[in-house]
Design an enzyme around this catalytic site. Structure first.
Site, mmCIF file in Angstrom:
data_model
loop_
_atom_site.group_PDB
_atom_site.id
_atom_site.type_symbol
_atom_site.label_atom_id
_atom_site.label_comp_id
_atom_site.label_asym_id
_atom_site.label_seq_id
_atom_site.Cartn_x
_atom_site.Cartn_y
_atom_site.Cartn_z
ATOM 1 N N ARG A 297 0.806 -1.226 0.000
ATOM 2 C CA ARG A 297 0.000 0.000 0.000
ATOM 3 C C ARG A 297 0.843 1.282 0.000
ATOM 4 O O ARG A 297 0.318 2.374 -0.163
ATOM 5 C CB ARG A 297 -0.963 -0.007 1.211
ATOM 6 N N GLY B 158 3.546 -14.638 6.035
ATOM 7 C CA GLY B 158 2.831 -14.157 7.209
ATOM 8 C C GLY B 158 3.758 -13.866 8.382
ATOM 9 O O GLY B 158 4.922 -14.272 8.400
ATOM 10 N N THR B 159 3.193 -13.161 9.365
ATOM 11 C CA THR B 159 3.996 -12.729 10.509
ATOM 12 C C THR B 159 4.444 -13.912 11.379
ATOM 13 O O THR B 159 5.499 -13.862 12.001
ATOM 14 C CB THR B 159 3.213 -11.715 11.366
ATOM 15 N N GLY C 92 -6.194 -6.227 13.693
ATOM 16 C CA GLY C 92 -6.672 -7.447 14.325
ATOM 17 C C GLY C 92 -7.416 -7.099 15.614
ATOM 18 O O GLY C 92 -7.056 -6.155 16.305
ATOM 19 N N ASN D 144 -5.110 -5.174 18.202
ATOM 20 C CA ASN D 144 -3.736 -5.637 18.388
ATOM 21 C C ASN D 144 -2.794 -4.650 17.703
ATOM 22 O O ASN D 144 -2.929 -4.389 16.518
ATOM 23 C CB ASN D 144 -3.624 -7.031 17.750
ATOM 24 N N LYS E 156 34.342 25.300 1.923
ATOM 25 C CA LYS E 156 34.428 23.841 1.821
ATOM 26 C C LYS E 156 35.741 23.400 2.442
ATOM 27 O O LYS E 156 36.797 23.902 2.037
ATOM 28 C CB LYS E 156 34.377 23.411 0.360
ATOM 29 N N ASN F 167 41.096 26.277 -6.141
ATOM 30 C CA ASN F 167 41.688 25.113 -5.476
ATOM 31 C C ASN F 167 41.781 23.876 -6.361
ATOM 32 O O ASN F 167 42.277 22.856 -5.935
ATOM 33 C CB ASN F 167 40.901 24.777 -4.202
ATOM 34 N N ARG G 228 47.605 42.680 -11.261
ATOM 35 C CA ARG G 228 46.584 43.059 -12.249
ATOM 36 C C ARG G 228 47.222 44.089 -13.166
ATOM 37 O O ARG G 228 48.238 44.690 -12.834
ATOM 38 C CB ARG G 228 45.349 43.632 -11.562
HETATM 39 C C1 UD1 Z 1 -0.638 -7.093 11.750
HETATM 40 C C2 UD1 Z 1 -1.376 -8.027 12.695
HETATM 41 C C3 UD1 Z 1 -2.652 -7.345 13.157
HETATM 42 C C4 UD1 Z 1 -2.320 -6.018 13.819
HETATM 43 C C5 UD1 Z 1 -1.481 -5.137 12.891
HETATM 44 C C6 UD1 Z 1 -0.954 -3.941 13.633
HETATM 45 C C7 UD1 Z 1 -0.848 -10.290 11.952
HETATM 46 C C8 UD1 Z 1 -1.351 -11.500 11.288
HETATM 47 N N1 UD1 Z 1 -1.712 -9.273 12.036
HETATM 48 O O1 UD1 Z 1 -1.463 -6.917 10.613
HETATM 49 O O2 UD1 Z 1 -3.342 -8.160 14.088
HETATM 50 O O3 UD1 Z 1 -3.516 -5.346 14.175
HETATM 51 O O4 UD1 Z 1 -0.336 -5.866 12.407
HETATM 52 O O5 UD1 Z 1 -0.322 -3.053 12.774
HETATM 53 O O6 UD1 Z 1 0.259 -10.274 12.428
HETATM 54 N N2 UD1 Z 1 5.892 -9.117 7.833
HETATM 55 C C9 UD1 Z 1 6.946 -9.971 7.616
HETATM 56 N N3 UD1 Z 1 6.723 -11.138 6.956
HETATM 57 C C10 UD1 Z 1 5.506 -11.502 6.521
HETATM 58 C C11 UD1 Z 1 4.426 -10.631 6.768
HETATM 59 C C12 UD1 Z 1 4.638 -9.461 7.430
HETATM 60 O O7 UD1 Z 1 8.073 -9.679 7.999
HETATM 61 O O8 UD1 Z 1 5.401 -12.593 5.936
HETATM 62 C C13 UD1 Z 1 6.125 -7.847 8.527
HETATM 63 C C14 UD1 Z 1 5.824 -6.654 7.664
HETATM 64 O O9 UD1 Z 1 6.978 -6.230 6.962
HETATM 65 C C15 UD1 Z 1 5.375 -5.603 8.668
HETATM 66 C C16 UD1 Z 1 4.826 -6.427 9.824
HETATM 67 O O10 UD1 Z 1 5.295 -7.744 9.643
HETATM 68 O O11 UD1 Z 1 6.437 -4.798 9.150
HETATM 69 C C17 UD1 Z 1 3.312 -6.408 9.842
HETATM 70 O O12 UD1 Z 1 2.819 -6.885 8.620
HETATM 71 P P1 UD1 Z 1 1.510 -6.279 7.952
HETATM 72 O O13 UD1 Z 1 1.273 -6.995 6.691
HETATM 73 O O14 UD1 Z 1 1.570 -4.807 7.902
HETATM 74 O O15 UD1 Z 1 0.431 -6.762 9.030
HETATM 75 P P2 UD1 Z 1 -1.004 -6.172 9.245
HETATM 76 O O16 UD1 Z 1 -1.911 -6.649 8.177
HETATM 77 O O17 UD1 Z 1 -0.907 -4.719 9.457
HETATM 78 CA CA CA Z 2 0.674 -3.149 9.325
#
Ligand code: UD1
Ligand code: CA
Length: 451
Positions: free
Chosen positions: A14, A76-77, A135, A165, A346, A381, A435
């Site tokens: 985004r 995913g996280t 979340g 969260n 400089k 210079n 000069r």
């Molecule tokens: C996440 C939380 C959500 C919370 C929100 C807060 C999860 C599943 N959801 O959602 O509950 O309300 O943050 O801002 O965790 N990242 C990785 N690897 C991945 C995916 C993400 O390193 O595979 C990193 C991203 O770079 C980012 C962070 O984790 O810095 C959060 O990821 P993002 O996709 O922004 O999570 P949200 O959808 O915001």
């Molecule tokens: Ca986020």
């Protein structure tokens, strides 16, 4: 031991950018660096950044300020935390922080570490009127935490929940790395969610608790450039307020841009549209007038800086600088100087109580004290291949519009006549005129005019 994991592997779709999200800047510093500073301040002894998209850019920038774990595909996280294998099996407490929450303060993180005593997981939550796509924190009728549900997986009722969260957690490290093995991706996004750990740990009988953030702006996650601008404003306001409370006058905080590492002493006055960046220091009683930019610069006491740029350079006490001076590459202006009106230094050392008031370039020069540099003096210079130094000793008077061709030394108490192009050293006490001699053509002016 205290550890921290920063999750920073996502692209940040985004943001609409080719730069990884966590490298976008707030108050001139990439988001991830703010977080890294905060987790370290909170006491983390080892920090692992989980990187993926654009990881070379992040690693090149942060270098050995932290350790890295590569998440090649972003599943995913929860999958991100699994990559921090270097922490597996170690005893201690671990903070896990989303890389896109740059305004987070170290006090908040310290609190999470301390709340972890006797707990397997601590979740930092926040209450928002508009809970957006965060979340949701789901609690049972007795108020006990049940789970975190992602917005995309939430029921209509769950979407009404206002407690969210923040993406900031603390874990017992050993329990964390045992539990991540149980994560599944059977959800709307087909991702492994770190958030599912809440329900998993509760079902195993561990203690999991939420603590409520004191300030919602502090914990806001950044997903697009509108949120980036908001966070930037919030952090700038916090920085400016800190300085004002310490005795700095800021005329309009909305248009004053100060980095978090700047040191500004009391009774400094800062006018609008001033940028103070990097590790800059401004000492007592100085006034920074509009349009000034100080980058890794030092300004002494009782100075006035007007519409000037001081970059990697220093101005000592009681100087009047500008309008429109530019000091760069380790230039030093000693105290009680007057330098201004389109003057560039400089890599130049400009001695005590000298003057260089108009339209001048001094590059690679050493200027003594009580020297007067006239209007439009240029140190030549550079010969197209190499750079050479110019030395101008104490008490010299360099007349206007002179060129000093380096390498050259202009001795003590010398005079260089205005308009000279000097390419040989001038010994102490001498005068140089270089000069062509003036000719007078009697009556020619009148004749010319009458044509
Ligand atoms: C996440 C939380 C959500 C919370 C929100 C807060 C999860 C599943 N959801 O959602 O509950 O309300 O943050 O801002 O965790 N990242 C990785 N690897 C991945 C995916 C993400 O390193 O595979 C990193 C991203 O770079 C980012 C962070 O984790 O810095 C959060 O990821 P993002 O996709 O922004 O999570 P949200 O959808 O915001
Ligand atoms: Ca986020």
């Amino acid at each position: 031991m205290k550890y921290a994991v920063i999750m920073a592997a996502g692209k940040g779709t985004r943001m609409n950018s080719s730069l990884p999200k966590v490298m976008h800047k707030i108050c001139q510093t990439p988001m991830i660096e703010h977080i890294l500073d905060s987790v370290k301040e909170a006491g983390a002894q080892r920090v692992i950044s989980v990187v993926g998209y654009g990881h070379e850019i992040i690693e090149n920038y942060l270098k050995d300020k932290c350790e890295y774990a590569l998440q090649e595909v972003q599943l995913g996280t929860g999958h991100a935390i699994m990559q921090a294998k270097q922490l597996e099996g170690l005893k201690g407490k671990t903070l896990v922080v989303n890389g896109d929450t740059p305004c987070l303060k170290s006090e908040t993180l310290e609190k999470i570490y301390s709340e972890l005593d006797g707990c397997a997981m601590v979740i930092l939550s926040a209450k928002l009127d508009d809970a957006k796509s965060y979340g949701r924190i789901v609690k049972n009728s007795e108020g006990y935490l049940e789970k975190i549900v992602e917005y995309k997986d939430a029921s209509e009722d769950e979407k009404l929940i206002k407690e969210i969260n923040t993406g900031i957690y603390g874990f017992d490290n050993e329990i964390l790395f045992e539990a991540v093995k149980e994560l599944k991706n059977d959800n709307a996004q087909k991702e492994y969610y770190i958030t599912d750990l809440a329900a998993i740990l509760i079902s195993k009988g561990y203690k999991v608790k939420t603590i409520l953030a004191k300030n919602n702006e502090e914990v806001a996650g950044i997903n697009d450039r509108v949120e980036l601008e908001k966070a930037n404003k919030y952090m700038q306001k916090e920085i400016n307020e800190k300085h004002m409370k310490n005795g700095v006058t800021i005329i309009d905080s909305n248009v004053t841009y100060i980095d978090k590492n700047a040191v500004i002493e009391k009774d400094v006055i800062i006018y609008p549209n001033v940028y103070i960046q990097g590790k800059s220091i401004i000492k007592e009683n100085s006034v920074i007038l509009p349009q000034s930019m100080i980058v890794n610069g030092k300004v002494g006491k009782d100075c006035v800086i007007d519409s000037s740029h001081i970059v990697d350079s220093e101005v000592k006490d009681k100087c009047t600088i500008g309008p429109y001076a530019h000091f760069r590459m380790n230039s030093v202006v000693e105290s009680e100087n007057r330098v201004g009106n389109f003057v560039e230094f400089k890599n130049t050392h400009f001695g005590y109580h000298s003057s260089c008031a108009h339209l001048t370039y001094l590059g690679d020069s050493d200027v003594g004290s009580r020297v007067n540099i006239g209007c439009g003096v240029v140190t030549v210079n550079y010969d197209g291949k190499n750079k050479y130094r110019t030395t101008i000793k104490d008490g010299a008077f360099v007349g206007s519009n002179s060129n000093l061709i380096a390498p050259i030394t202009i001795g003590k108490d010398t005079v260089v006549a205005a308009g000279s192009t000097v390419n040989e050293d001038v010994e102490d006490g001498d005068m140089a005129i270089a000069r062509s001699r003036q000719e007078i053509k009697k009556g020619y002016g009148k004749k010319y005019k009458s044509k």
